[in-house]
Motif scaffolding. Structure first.
Motif, PDB file in Angstrom:
ATOM      1  N   VAL A  94      24.318  43.589  39.171  1.00  0.00           N
ATOM      2  CA  VAL A  94      24.882  42.292  39.556  1.00  0.00           C
ATOM      3  C   VAL A  94      26.401  42.343  39.475  1.00  0.00           C
ATOM      4  N   LYS A  95      26.914  42.919  38.396  1.00  0.00           N
ATOM      5  CA  LYS A  95      28.363  42.997  38.225  1.00  0.00           C
ATOM      6  C   LYS A  95      29.010  43.863  39.308  1.00  0.00           C
ATOM      7  N   SER A  96      28.398  44.997  39.625  1.00  0.00           N
ATOM      8  CA  SER A  96      28.987  45.859  40.648  1.00  0.00           C
ATOM      9  C   SER A  96      28.872  45.226  42.029  1.00  0.00           C
ATOM     10  N   GLN A  97      27.730  44.561  42.318  1.00  0.00           N
ATOM     11  CA  GLN A  97      27.584  43.873  43.605  1.00  0.00           C
ATOM     12  C   GLN A  97      28.590  42.726  43.713  1.00  0.00           C
ATOM     13  N   THR A  98      28.852  42.054  42.603  1.00  0.00           N
ATOM     14  CA  THR A  98      29.864  40.996  42.582  1.00  0.00           C
ATOM     15  C   THR A  98      31.237  41.574  42.890  1.00  0.00           C
ATOM     16  N   SER A  99      31.569  42.650  42.222  1.00  0.00           N
ATOM     17  CA  SER A  99      32.866  43.284  42.434  1.00  0.00           C
ATOM     18  C   SER A  99      33.031  43.756  43.875  1.00  0.00           C
ATOM     19  N   HIS A 100      32.018  44.459  44.384  1.00  0.00           N
ATOM     20  CA  HIS A 100      32.098  44.957  45.758  1.00  0.00           C
ATOM     21  C   HIS A 100      32.133  43.803  46.762  1.00  0.00           C
ATOM     22  N   GLY A 101      31.351  42.775  46.498  1.00  0.00           N
ATOM     23  CA  GLY A 101      31.318  41.620  47.389  1.00  0.00           C
ATOM     24  C   GLY A 101      32.649  40.888  47.424  1.00  0.00           C
ATOM     25  N   LEU A 102      33.254  40.687  46.244  1.00  0.00           N
ATOM     26  CA  LEU A 102      34.557  40.015  46.201  1.00  0.00           C
ATOM     27  C   LEU A 102      35.628  40.847  46.891  1.00  0.00           C
ATOM     28  N   THR A 103      35.587  42.163  46.684  1.00  0.00           N
ATOM     29  CA  THR A 103      36.549  43.051  47.359  1.00  0.00           C
ATOM     30  C   THR A 103      36.383  42.955  48.861  1.00  0.00           C
ATOM     31  N   ARG A 104      35.147  42.994  49.319  1.00  0.00           N
ATOM     32  CA  ARG A 104      34.873  42.903  50.756  1.00  0.00           C
ATOM     33  C   ARG A 104      35.304  41.541  51.315  1.00  0.00           C
ATOM     34  N   LEU A 105      35.055  40.465  50.558  1.00  0.00           N
ATOM     35  CA  LEU A 105      35.503  39.136  50.986  1.00  0.00           C
ATOM     36  C   LEU A 105      37.018  39.087  51.122  1.00  0.00           C
ATOM     37  N   ARG A 106      37.714  39.661  50.155  1.00  0.00           N
ATOM     38  CA  ARG A 106      39.178  39.695  50.231  1.00  0.00           C
ATOM     39  C   ARG A 106      39.641  40.447  51.480  1.00  0.00           C
ATOM     40  N   ASP A 107      38.975  41.556  51.779  1.00  0.00           N
ATOM     41  CA  ASP A 107      39.327  42.321  52.979  1.00  0.00           C
ATOM     42  C   ASP A 107      39.067  41.512  54.248  1.00  0.00           C
ATOM     43  N   ILE A 108      37.933  40.831  54.295  1.00  0.00           N
ATOM     44  CA  ILE A 108      37.561  40.042  55.469  1.00  0.00           C
ATOM     45  C   ILE A 108      38.506  38.860  55.648  1.00  0.00           C
TER      46      ILE A 108
END
Length: 173
Positions: free
Chosen positions: A142-156
């Motif tokens: 969950v923590k890694s998916q959160t981190s990757h998801g937030l990073t991807r959102l920032r990129d988008i």
């Protein structure tokens, strides 16, 4: 705990439908699709209701079912027919109204699991432990998916949306 009767099922459904619809809407961003997810979840729940007395936390069980319905829908291939126009009801969303379409569009571009984790963590305000239980994965996942998801959102979203209106609502630890 429920005894498995239809009256108990109906009482449970009447008491939880609004919350389930909100969660489903936050996951998919479309009221009609959210209704479909809730209906599918409640249909599956009805089939299992006679045995529900063995479940320790019925709400967590049902939320897990709802998230699974959402993830299963996202796994379906190109053959799934969508009969929507793209117009959605945003009454269930939270935050600055001007950011909703942008954030919803960015969320839709994430993989389903990352999308589910971010929605459950930040829009449904569920703790890491509970999200891990709902998704049947480890807290570390969950923590890694959160981190990757937030990073991807920032990129988008790009640098223009790192201002407090959007970034503050997504950058919780």
């Amino acid at each position: 705990m429920p005894d498995g009767s239809d009256d108990e099922y109906l009482a449970y459904v009447h008491g939880r439908t609004a919350e389930l619809r909100r969660t489903a809407y936050l996951l998919c961003g479309d009221t009609h699709q959210a209704d479909d997810f809730v209906q599918e979840t409640l249909t599956k729940l009805y089939a299992r209701w006679p045995r529900i007395g063995r479940v320790e936390n019925v709400d967590a069980y049902v939320h897990t079912m709802l998230v699974r319905v959402f993830l299963d829908d996202r796994r379906r291939g190109w053959w799934k027919v969508r009969l929507t126009t793209g117009h959605t009801d945003r009454a269930a969303a939270t935050g600055d109204p001007s950011d909703r379409p942008v954030v919803r569009a960015a969320l839709a571009r994430l993989p389903a699991r990352q999308q589910a984790v971010l929605v459950l963590r930040y829009l449904c305000d569920k703790p890491v432990r509970e999200v891990a239980e709902l998704l049947r994965c480890s807290e570390g996942t969950v923590k890694s998916q959160t981190s990757h998801g937030l990073t991807r959102l920032r990129d988008i979203l790009g640098p223009d949306h790192r201002e407090p209106a959007v970034a503050a609502s997504w950058e919780r630890s």
